[in-house]
Design an enzyme around this catalytic site. Structure first.
Site, short mmCIF file in Angstrom:
data_model
loop_
_atom_site.label_atom_id
_atom_site.label_comp_id
_atom_site.label_asym_id
_atom_site.label_seq_id
_atom_site.Cartn_x
_atom_site.Cartn_y
_atom_site.Cartn_z
N HIS A 1 0.93 6.15 -4.29
CA HIS A 1 0.80 4.85 -3.67
C HIS A 1 0.26 5.09 -2.13
O HIS A 1 0.64 4.35 -1.32
CB HIS A 1 2.39 4.20 -3.62
CG HIS A 1 2.68 3.77 -5.05
ND1 HIS A 1 2.10 2.69 -5.88
CD2 HIS A 1 3.78 4.24 -5.70
CE1 HIS A 1 2.66 2.65 -6.75
NE2 HIS A 1 3.69 3.39 -6.85
N ARG B 1 4.45 13.81 -5.11
CA ARG B 1 4.61 12.92 -6.27
C ARG B 1 3.12 12.33 -6.74
O ARG B 1 2.38 12.03 -5.91
CB ARG B 1 5.23 11.65 -5.47
CG ARG B 1 5.74 10.79 -6.70
CD ARG B 1 5.15 9.54 -7.12
NE ARG B 1 5.06 8.42 -5.96
CZ ARG B 1 6.14 7.63 -5.76
NH1 ARG B 1 7.01 7.38 -6.72
NH2 ARG B 1 6.09 6.56 -4.89
N ASP C 1 -2.23 24.73 -7.12
CA ASP C 1 -3.07 25.61 -6.47
C ASP C 1 -3.11 25.83 -4.88
O ASP C 1 -3.20 26.62 -4.16
CB ASP C 1 -4.47 25.36 -6.85
CG ASP C 1 -4.76 26.02 -8.47
OD1 ASP C 1 -3.50 26.48 -9.02
OD2 ASP C 1 -5.81 26.06 -8.95
N GLU D 1 11.73 5.29 -14.59
CA GLU D 1 11.41 4.06 -13.67
C GLU D 1 11.00 2.97 -14.50
O GLU D 1 10.34 2.12 -13.91
CB GLU D 1 10.81 4.48 -12.23
CG GLU D 1 9.41 5.22 -12.64
CD GLU D 1 8.46 5.33 -11.39
OE1 GLU D 1 8.73 4.76 -10.33
OE2 GLU D 1 7.40 5.85 -11.30
N ASP E 1 10.00 0.28 -9.50
CA ASP E 1 9.34 -0.02 -10.87
C ASP E 1 10.42 -0.02 -11.92
O ASP E 1 9.82 -1.01 -12.76
CB ASP E 1 8.47 1.38 -11.06
CG ASP E 1 7.06 1.74 -10.50
OD1 ASP E 1 6.55 0.35 -10.44
OD2 ASP E 1 6.73 2.40 -9.79
#
Ligand code: 3PY
Ligand code: MG
Length: 258
Positions: A44, A69, A83, A147, A173
């Site tokens: 987000h 996230r 990585d 969620e 959510d």
């Protein structure tokens, strides 16, 4: 293995900070406060893989585990953030066992997954390739977000998937998926959270939740309920909370008030 995974395996709470302001100073500052983990939110925010890399440099040498996230379920982005130095991934909206299997697989090297191998920063540009590769599948932290009401309905099948280190409830959510957007304290939403918590306990998978409003009491209460992977606030919420309270205090006590 990082401190978060070690704590979760010992049944201890692992407390995290949440970074929406994708600036290295925020990561450096929060890492110095003693959180077990920090999550860089790429779902987000406008934070890119390049920005994440810079945040990772800012916490180099600290004991904190730096997680991402993810914006979604894309194995390419997953590969790039691992990585670049992520210690683990938080995968949003895992609603089915198939999605849970993919969340684990994209985080791990063969034979347990399909992450590609390279001489990337995480391997110290190849200087630590062998050790990194050998230990990665055990070290990497895989957190599946529960969620959505579909995840509540599928929770037993999701939690039967091997390799999930913790779950993490996204209250916003979850409430939205139940037709109650933002009503995170609605009795039906709280009941869904308890259903998820009980299932995690049954399956022996550490349960997590995002405590969004700033407040240590709520974090302690959630620990008391049995949650173990807990995000404490959000960097933006800390700023909002402090700014609002300070201004309010001034307004309440001085002639600034009109
Ligand atoms: C939600 O509340 O939906 C979240 O994703 C919190 O991180
Ligand atoms: Mg969410």
């Amino acid at each position: 293995m990082g401190r978060t995974k070690a704590k979760l395996q010992n049944g201890q709470p692992a407390l995290g900070g949440w970074i929406m302001i994708g600036h290295p100073s925020v990561a450096e500052l929060l890492a110095g406060e003693g959180f077990d983990w920090l999550a860089v939110d790429m779902e987000h925010t406008s934070t890119t893989v390049r920005t994440f890399h810079e945040l990772s440099l800012a916490v180099k040498g600290s004991a904190v585990d730096l997680l991402v996230r993810l914006p979604g379920h894309d194995p390419q982005i997953t590969k790039l953030v691992l990585d670049s130095g992520a210690d683990g991934i938080i995968v949003p909206a895992v609603n089915t066992p198939e999605q849970a299997r993919e969340a684990v697989a994209m985080a791990k090297f063969p034979p347990h997954g399909h992450r590609g191998a390279s001489l990337c920063r995480a391997t110290d540009f190849g200087r630590n390739f062998r050790d990194y590769y050998r230990n990665h599948n055990e070290n990497v932290l895989v957190v599946c977000m529960l969620e959505h009401i579909d995840a509540v309905n599928n929770v037993d099948a999701i939690l039967a998937v091997p390799g999930i280190d913790a779950t993490f409830i996204g209250p916003y959510d979850l409430s939205a998926s139940m037709g109650l957007p933002g009503q995170t304290d609605h009795p039906d939403v709280l009941e869904a959270q308890q259903t998820l918590l009980a299932a995690c306990k049954r399956h022996g998978v550490p349960a997590g939740i995002h405590v969004v409003p700033v407040g240590g009491d709520e974090v302690s209460r959630r620990i008391g309920e049995g949650f173990r992977f807990i995000a404490c606030g959000i960097d933006t919420e800390f700023l909002l909370f402090a700014a609002r309270h300070m201004l309010q205090e001034v307004m309440d006590t001085s002639e600034v008030r009109d």
